[in-house]
Design a protein around this motif. Structure first.
Motif, PDB file in Angstrom:
ATOM      1  N   VAL A   8      73.590  21.844   4.363  1.00 19.05           N
ATOM      2  CA  VAL A   8      72.073  21.759   4.954  1.00 19.05           C
ATOM      3  C   VAL A   8      72.051  22.667   5.675  1.00 19.05           C
ATOM      4  CG1 VAL A   8      71.490  20.635   7.194  1.00 19.05           C
ATOM      5  CG2 VAL A   8      73.250  19.650   5.445  1.00 19.05           C
ATOM      6  N   LEU A   9      70.892  23.975   5.479  1.00 16.79           N
ATOM      7  CA  LEU A   9      70.735  25.027   5.686  1.00 16.79           C
ATOM      8  C   LEU A   9      68.962  24.836   7.140  1.00 16.79           C
ATOM      9  CD1 LEU A   9      70.506  26.978   2.811  1.00 16.79           C
ATOM     10  CD2 LEU A   9      72.163  27.150   4.925  1.00 16.79           C
ATOM     11  N   GLN A  10      69.285  25.002   8.421  1.00 14.57           N
ATOM     12  CA  GLN A  10      67.972  25.051   9.675  1.00 14.57           C
ATOM     13  C   GLN A  10      67.132  25.718   8.760  1.00 14.57           C
ATOM     14  OE1 GLN A  10      70.049  24.261  13.020  1.00 14.57           O
ATOM     15  NE2 GLN A  10      70.912  22.735  12.772  1.00 14.57           N
ATOM     16  N   MET A  11      65.610  26.268   8.999  1.00 18.82           N
ATOM     17  CA  MET A  11      65.202  26.587   8.924  1.00 18.82           C
ATOM     18  C   MET A  11      64.870  27.406   9.804  1.00 18.82           C
ATOM     19  SD  MET A  11      62.548  27.660   6.780  1.00 18.82           S
ATOM     20  CE  MET A  11      61.093  27.424   7.268  1.00 18.82           C
ATOM     21  N   LYS A  12      65.910  27.881  10.951  1.00 20.43           N
ATOM     22  CA  LYS A  12      66.027  28.826  11.981  1.00 20.43           C
ATOM     23  C   LYS A  12      67.357  30.190  11.639  1.00 20.43           C
ATOM     24  CE  LYS A  12      67.103  27.520  16.614  1.00 20.43           C
ATOM     25  NZ  LYS A  12      67.921  27.398  17.508  1.00 20.43           N
ATOM     26  N   GLU A  13      68.159  29.223  10.738  1.00 19.33           N
ATOM     27  CA  GLU A  13      69.031  30.159  10.129  1.00 19.33           C
ATOM     28  C   GLU A  13      68.334  31.084   9.261  1.00 19.33           C
ATOM     29  OE1 GLU A  13      71.753  27.901   8.920  1.00 19.33           O
ATOM     30  OE2 GLU A  13      72.658  27.452  10.732  1.00 19.33           O
ATOM     31  N   LEU A  14      67.357  30.627   8.538  1.00 21.58           N
ATOM     32  CA  LEU A  14      66.915  31.273   7.071  1.00 21.58           C
ATOM     33  C   LEU A  14      65.891  32.451   7.940  1.00 21.58           C
ATOM     34  CD1 LEU A  14      66.440  28.715   4.992  1.00 21.58           C
ATOM     35  CD2 LEU A  14      67.661  30.426   4.392  1.00 21.58           C
ATOM     36  N   VAL A  15      65.603  31.763   9.061  1.00 17.35           N
ATOM     37  CA  VAL A  15      64.520  33.095   9.447  1.00 17.35           C
ATOM     38  C   VAL A  15      64.704  34.474   9.390  1.00 17.35           C
ATOM     39  CG1 VAL A  15      63.285  33.358  10.742  1.00 17.35           C
ATOM     40  CG2 VAL A  15      62.331  30.967  10.078  1.00 17.35           C
ATOM     41  N   TYR A  16      66.120  33.604  10.907  1.00 18.52           N
ATOM     42  CA  TYR A  16      67.768  34.627  11.433  1.00 18.52           C
ATOM     43  C   TYR A  16      67.578  36.035  10.189  1.00 18.52           C
ATOM     44  CZ  TYR A  16      67.226  32.930  16.912  1.00 18.52           C
ATOM     45  OH  TYR A  16      66.288  32.127  17.193  1.00 18.52           O
ATOM     46  N   THR A  17      68.535  35.106   9.319  1.00 19.34           N
ATOM     47  CA  THR A  17      69.156  36.008   8.099  1.00 19.34           C
ATOM     48  C   THR A  17      67.939  36.381   7.771  1.00 19.34           C
ATOM     49  OG1 THR A  17      70.559  33.860   7.630  1.00 19.34           O
ATOM     50  CG2 THR A  17      70.306  35.696   5.817  1.00 19.34           C
ATOM     51  N   GLY A  18      66.743  36.109   7.006  1.00 23.40           N
ATOM     52  CA  GLY A  18      65.755  37.034   6.615  1.00 23.40           C
ATOM     53  C   GLY A  18      65.152  38.453   7.440  1.00 23.40           C
ATOM     54  N   ILE A  19      65.236  38.133   8.832  1.00 22.36           N
ATOM     55  CA  ILE A  19      65.428  39.260   9.515  1.00 22.36           C
ATOM     56  C   ILE A  19      65.997  40.405   9.824  1.00 22.36           C
ATOM     57  CG2 ILE A  19      64.903  39.755  12.024  1.00 22.36           C
ATOM     58  CD1 ILE A  19      62.650  37.093  12.300  1.00 22.36           C
ATOM     59  N   PHE A  20      67.153  40.339   9.720  1.00 21.09           N
ATOM     60  CA  PHE A  20      68.051  40.297   9.673  1.00 21.09           C
ATOM     61  C   PHE A  20      68.369  41.920   8.610  1.00 21.09           C
ATOM     62  CE2 PHE A  20      69.796  38.460  12.984  1.00 21.09           C
ATOM     63  CZ  PHE A  20      70.157  39.069  14.329  1.00 21.09           C
ATOM     64  N   VAL A  21      68.195  40.854   7.035  1.00 16.59           N
ATOM     65  CA  VAL A  21      68.072  41.531   5.944  1.00 16.59           C
ATOM     66  C   VAL A  21      66.386  42.383   5.854  1.00 16.59           C
ATOM     67  CG1 VAL A  21      67.646  40.826   3.183  1.00 16.59           C
ATOM     68  CG2 VAL A  21      69.443  39.511   5.000  1.00 16.59           C
ATOM     69  N   GLY A  22      66.128  42.294   6.301  1.00 18.16           N
ATOM     70  CA  GLY A  22      64.726  43.038   6.017  1.00 18.16           C
ATOM     71  C   GLY A  22      65.165  44.357   7.813  1.00 18.16           C
ATOM     72  N   LEU A  23      65.438  44.435   8.260  1.00 19.85           N
ATOM     73  CA  LEU A  23      65.849  45.478   9.538  1.00 19.85           C
ATOM     74  C   LEU A  23      66.636  46.410   8.907  1.00 19.85           C
ATOM     75  CD1 LEU A  23      66.513  44.010  12.823  1.00 19.85           C
ATOM     76  CD2 LEU A  23      64.146  45.309  11.759  1.00 19.85           C
ATOM     77  N   GLY A  24      68.022  45.121   7.811  1.00 15.62           N
ATOM     78  CA  GLY A  24      68.598  46.799   7.176  1.00 15.62           C
ATOM     79  C   GLY A  24      67.983  47.415   6.246  1.00 15.62           C
ATOM     80  N   ILE A  25      67.127  46.733   5.429  1.00 12.03           N
ATOM     81  CA  ILE A  25      66.796  47.080   4.288  1.00 12.03           C
ATOM     82  C   ILE A  25      65.835  48.637   5.056  1.00 12.03           C
ATOM     83  CG2 ILE A  25      64.559  47.348   2.905  1.00 12.03           C
ATOM     84  CD1 ILE A  25      65.666  44.794   2.315  1.00 12.03           C
ATOM     85  N   LEU A  26      65.145  48.420   6.111  1.00 11.80           N
ATOM     86  CA  LEU A  26      63.924  48.671   6.801  1.00 11.80           C
ATOM     87  C   LEU A  26      64.832  50.576   7.248  1.00 11.80           C
ATOM     88  CD1 LEU A  26      61.062  49.719   7.931  1.00 11.80           C
ATOM     89  CD2 LEU A  26      62.204  48.703   9.978  1.00 11.80           C
ATOM     90  N   LEU A  27      66.202  50.333   8.062  1.00 14.56           N
ATOM     91  CA  LEU A  27      67.319  50.833   8.660  1.00 14.56           C
ATOM     92  C   LEU A  27      67.426  52.220   7.247  1.00 14.56           C
ATOM     93  CD1 LEU A  27      68.572  51.863  10.803  1.00 14.56           C
ATOM     94  CD2 LEU A  27      70.550  50.421   9.648  1.00 14.56           C
TER      95      LEU A  27
END
Length: 154
Positions: A8-27
């Motif tokens: 079970v994945l909650q939508m909040k966890e998916l959003v946070y994971t997407g934000i951190f992946v995006g910031l990592g790629i940007l860095l």
């Protein structure tokens, strides 16, 4: 029977994971852009902006006249092919240093900065002696104009 696992994945966890992946790629992209030299032309432009050029000056000693009140001073700038070697006032006597006490310390500060490789336009001006330093910098610029090699366009 097979054991089926339900995740079970909650939508909040998916959003946070997407934000951190995006910031990592940007860095990673930012680090690559900052530290990877893409073109040699850019490094040549950086050298030009720092005041270091190949054969920037004709070696020699060049003079410029400064007017302090009713006294005329000769500013002497010694250069080699790539940099400024020394800056001095030729006829600085005791009466001038008494009447204008900031001239000698300002000139020494500017000379240290120029010898260290700072471009003449990038010299930080001291607030206490900004007019004196501005006058000296203008005199040095006039002398350096004489030291620049003549191009075919001129």
């Amino acid at each position: 029977m097979s054991k089926t696992k339900i995740v079970v994945l909650q939508m909040k966890e998916l959003v946070y994971t997407g934000i951190f992946v995006g910031l990592g790629i940007l860095l990673v992209i930012l680090l690559i852009v900052m530290f990877y030299p893409f073109h040699k032309d850019e490094s040549a432009q950086e050298a030009d902006s720092s005041g270091i050029e190949a054969n920037a000056y004709i070696p020699g000693v060049y003079n410029s006249q400064l007017q302090l009140g009713d006294t005329s001073l000769n500013l002497e700038v010694a250069v080699d092919e790539n940099q400024i070697k020394s800056v001095s006032l030729v006829n600085l006597d005791e009466s001038i240093t008494t009447m204008y006490p900031l001239v000698q310390p300002s000139l020494e500060y500017i000379e240290e900065e120029l010898i260290a490789g700072t471009a003449i336009d990038d010299i930080a001006v001291n607030e206490k002696s900004k007019y004196t330093q501005a006058m000296l910098v203008d005199g040095i610029k006039n002398a350096l104009e004489k030291a620049k090699p003549k191009t075919e366009e001129q």
